[in-house]
Design a protein around this motif. Structure first.
Motif, PDB file in Angstrom:
ATOM      1  N   UNK A  29       0.824  -1.207   0.000  1.00 35.80           N
ATOM      2  CA  UNK A  29       0.000   0.000   0.000  1.00 35.80           C
ATOM      3  C   UNK A  29       0.857   1.255   0.000  1.00 35.80           C
ATOM      4  N   UNK A  30       1.934   1.248   0.791  1.00 32.20           N
ATOM      5  CA  UNK A  30       2.843   2.399   0.828  1.00 32.20           C
ATOM      6  C   UNK A  30       3.465   2.619  -0.548  1.00 32.20           C
ATOM      7  N   UNK A  31       3.838   1.517  -1.233  1.00 32.50           N
ATOM      8  CA  UNK A  31       4.390   1.646  -2.587  1.00 32.50           C
ATOM      9  C   UNK A  31       3.409   2.322  -3.525  1.00 32.50           C
ATOM     10  N   UNK A  32       2.177   1.862  -3.506  1.00 36.44           N
ATOM     11  CA  UNK A  32       1.162   2.428  -4.399  1.00 36.44           C
ATOM     12  C   UNK A  32       0.951   3.908  -4.102  1.00 36.44           C
ATOM     13  N   UNK A  33       0.780   4.240  -2.828  1.00 30.71           N
ATOM     14  CA  UNK A  33       0.514   5.626  -2.446  1.00 30.71           C
ATOM     15  C   UNK A  33       1.717   6.529  -2.744  1.00 30.71           C
ATOM     16  N   UNK A  34       2.913   6.045  -2.422  1.00 25.89           N
ATOM     17  CA  UNK A  34       4.113   6.852  -2.660  1.00 25.89           C
ATOM     18  C   UNK A  34       4.369   7.031  -4.156  1.00 25.89           C
ATOM     19  N   UNK A  35       4.146   5.984  -4.941  1.00 25.91           N
ATOM     20  CA  UNK A  35       4.319   6.095  -6.396  1.00 25.91           C
ATOM     21  C   UNK A  35       3.391   7.148  -6.966  1.00 25.91           C
ATOM     22  N   UNK A  36       2.128   7.118  -6.544  1.00 25.56           N
ATOM     23  CA  UNK A  36       1.164   8.107  -7.011  1.00 25.56           C
ATOM     24  C   UNK A  36       1.600   9.514  -6.600  1.00 25.56           C
ATOM     25  N   UNK A  37       2.019   9.652  -5.344  1.00 26.60           N
ATOM     26  CA  UNK A  37       2.389  10.975  -4.821  1.00 26.60           C
ATOM     27  C   UNK A  37       3.593  11.554  -5.556  1.00 26.60           C
ATOM     28  N   UNK A  38       4.619  10.739  -5.779  1.00 21.91           N
ATOM     29  CA  UNK A  38       5.839  11.278  -6.400  1.00 21.91           C
ATOM     30  C   UNK A  38       5.685  11.448  -7.914  1.00 21.91           C
ATOM     31  N   UNK A  39       4.862  10.612  -8.570  1.00 17.39           N
ATOM     32  CA  UNK A  39       4.556  10.874  -9.971  1.00 17.39           C
ATOM     33  C   UNK A  39       3.827  12.208 -10.111  1.00 17.39           C
ATOM     34  N   UNK A  40       2.898  12.473  -9.199  1.00 16.69           N
ATOM     35  CA  UNK A  40       2.173  13.737  -9.220  1.00 16.69           C
ATOM     36  C   UNK A  40       3.111  14.902  -8.936  1.00 16.69           C
ATOM     37  N   UNK A  41       4.063  14.712  -8.009  1.00 13.65           N
ATOM     38  CA  UNK A  41       5.018  15.767  -7.683  1.00 13.65           C
ATOM     39  C   UNK A  41       5.882  16.123  -8.891  1.00 13.65           C
ATOM     40  N   UNK A  42       6.324  15.102  -9.649  1.00 13.72           N
ATOM     41  CA  UNK A  42       7.127  15.354 -10.853  1.00 13.72           C
ATOM     42  C   UNK A  42       6.311  16.126 -11.883  1.00 13.72           C
ATOM     43  N   UNK A  43       5.049  15.720 -12.076  1.00 19.51           N
ATOM     44  CA  UNK A  43       4.183  16.401 -13.049  1.00 19.51           C
ATOM     45  C   UNK A  43       3.921  17.848 -12.626  1.00 19.51           C
ATOM     46  N   UNK A  44       3.668  18.064 -11.335  1.00 23.34           N
ATOM     47  CA  UNK A  44       3.424  19.428 -10.851  1.00 23.34           C
ATOM     48  C   UNK A  44       4.674  20.292 -10.992  1.00 23.34           C
ATOM     49  N   UNK A  45       5.840  19.702 -10.779  1.00 26.99           N
ATOM     50  CA  UNK A  45       7.092  20.425 -10.951  1.00 26.99           C
ATOM     51  C   UNK A  45       7.229  20.936 -12.379  1.00 26.99           C
ATOM     52  N   UNK A  46       6.913  20.070 -13.346  1.00 29.14           N
ATOM     53  CA  UNK A  46       6.969  20.467 -14.754  1.00 29.14           C
ATOM     54  C   UNK A  46       5.902  21.508 -15.068  1.00 29.14           C
ATOM     55  N   UNK A  47       4.717  21.346 -14.478  1.00 28.35           N
ATOM     56  CA  UNK A  47       3.611  22.286 -14.716  1.00 28.35           C
ATOM     57  C   UNK A  47       4.002  23.696 -14.280  1.00 28.35           C
ATOM     58  N   UNK A  48       4.528  23.834 -13.073  1.00 26.33           N
ATOM     59  CA  UNK A  48       4.884  25.168 -12.575  1.00 26.33           C
ATOM     60  C   UNK A  48       6.033  25.779 -13.371  1.00 26.33           C
ATOM     61  N   UNK A  49       6.996  24.955 -13.793  1.00 26.52           N
ATOM     62  CA  UNK A  49       8.126  25.489 -14.551  1.00 26.52           C
ATOM     63  C   UNK A  49       7.702  26.033 -15.910  1.00 26.52           C
ATOM     64  N   UNK A  50       6.656  25.429 -16.497  1.00 22.99           N
ATOM     65  CA  UNK A  50       6.210  25.853 -17.825  1.00 22.99           C
ATOM     66  C   UNK A  50       5.142  26.935 -17.748  1.00 22.99           C
TER      67      UNK A  50
END
Length: 325
Positions: free
Chosen positions: A101-122
């Motif tokens: 469960x931690x893997x699933x939740x952490x994977x979702x959270x960090x994938x979202x963090x990477x996408x948000x990082x790109x969103x704000x930079x652009x």
């Protein structure tokens, strides 16, 4: 530890398995591919990266989350080969489901963090989030792990090992007649942690494309990479997590509104178990995200492959010259 016979507390339960070899085979393939892929990624991030940025830290934490899955999957493979009979005891059952469960939740959270990082930079290049330091990214990553772990704690406190005839079932999503409160919280988190990030990813993708077309920047290389990164993350996210959520929601709706329709309920629960393979697939596909989202990772990987090929070539030449002499 003795396992109580809780068959009477299960709703529409059946031991019939669809494609009993499907899950073990698919999970074995995912582990065989995912383990070296993530090991190489961890080696590159830890020992080959010359500079670290915020998104690099998020990607490194994504690798750590994948390793939690890889450590836990062999136990699930063994269980499915035994027709879902868990033989490792109640404590390991809780720990195993907790780590999955931690893997699933952490994977979702960090994938979202990477996408948000790109969103704000652009879209918002002058926002403070676009200039997040390594220290701030590390603190944010620590906060993510704390929240993810806190929401997964119910799995360490609930009695997850249930007896059905001669079989001990170790599941976080069991066919309870009455769902315990801690498990209801787990179910709600399971659904919310998919739909909220998924909608957020769709929003980021749309806003990036719209903003770039307004500024007519969509042909620039760095901008195209941002679009591709968010698109790949959204695709991996949807493929890996949506099937399990849809089938799980279907089973919950049937149980709520048509509790006597056990045939349909079993189809949904069997489908949910089959879709677990897609959830585990994220650890195999995450290296694709690393390549698309980090040019430093991609270049470091290419350079490492070139060095390896050069070393092999030199070794072959030395070996042939030694043999001829």
């Amino acid at each position: 530890m003795e396992v109580k016979n809780t068959t009477g507390n299960l709703h529409c339960h059946s031991t019939e398995e669809l494609g009993s070899l499907f899950l073990p085979i698919v999970m074995s393939v995912e582990m065989i591919i995912g383990l070296p892929g993530n090991a190489i990624a961890m080696w590159i991030f830890c020992f080959r990266m010359k500079s670290w940025k915020a998104h690099t830290l998020f990607l490194t934490n994504l690798v750590l989350a994948d390793f939690l899955l890889i450590v836990s999957v062999p136990f699930r493979i063994d269980t499915h080969l035994r027709n879902e009979d868990w033989v490792f005891g109640a404590v390991l059952c809780r720990i195993n489901l907790f780590m999955l469960t931690v893997n699933r939740s952490a994977s979702i959270a960090f994938m979202t963090a990477v996408a948000l990082n790109r969103y704000f930079k652009v879209v918002h290049p002058h926002h403070c989030v676009s200039h997040m330091t390594r220290t701030q990214a590390a603190l944010f990553s620590g906060l993510i792990w704390t929240i993810v772990t806190a929401f997964s704690i119910p799995l360490l406190t609930a009695d997850l090992l249930q007896k059905h005839g001669n079989i001990s079932l170790c599941r976080s999503f069991s066919s309870y007649e009455t769902v315990p409160l801690v498990m209801m919280i787990h179910y709600m988190a399971f659904i919310a942690e998919f739909f909220l990030p998924w909608l957020l990813l769709l929003f980021c993708s749309g806003r990036i494309i719209f903003s770039l077309r307004q500024r007519r920047l969509e042909r620039q290389k760095t901008v195209r990479r941002a679009i591709v990164t968010v698109g790949v993350i959204s695709l991996v996210f949807t493929i890996c997590f949506m099937p399990g959520v849809i089938t799980g929601l279907g089973a919950m709706c049937i149980k709520k509104f048509h509790p006597s329709d056990c045939d349909t309920y079993r189809r949904f629960t069997q489908g949910f178990k089959m879709c677990i393979a897609f959830t585990y697939l994220n650890s195999t596909l995450d290296p694709v995200i690393y390549c698309f989202s980090s040019s430093m990772f991609r270049e470091t990987l290419k350079n490492s492959i070139r060095h390896l090929c050069s070393y092999k070539k030199e070794f072959s030449q030395v070996s042939s010259s030694t043999t001829s002499s």
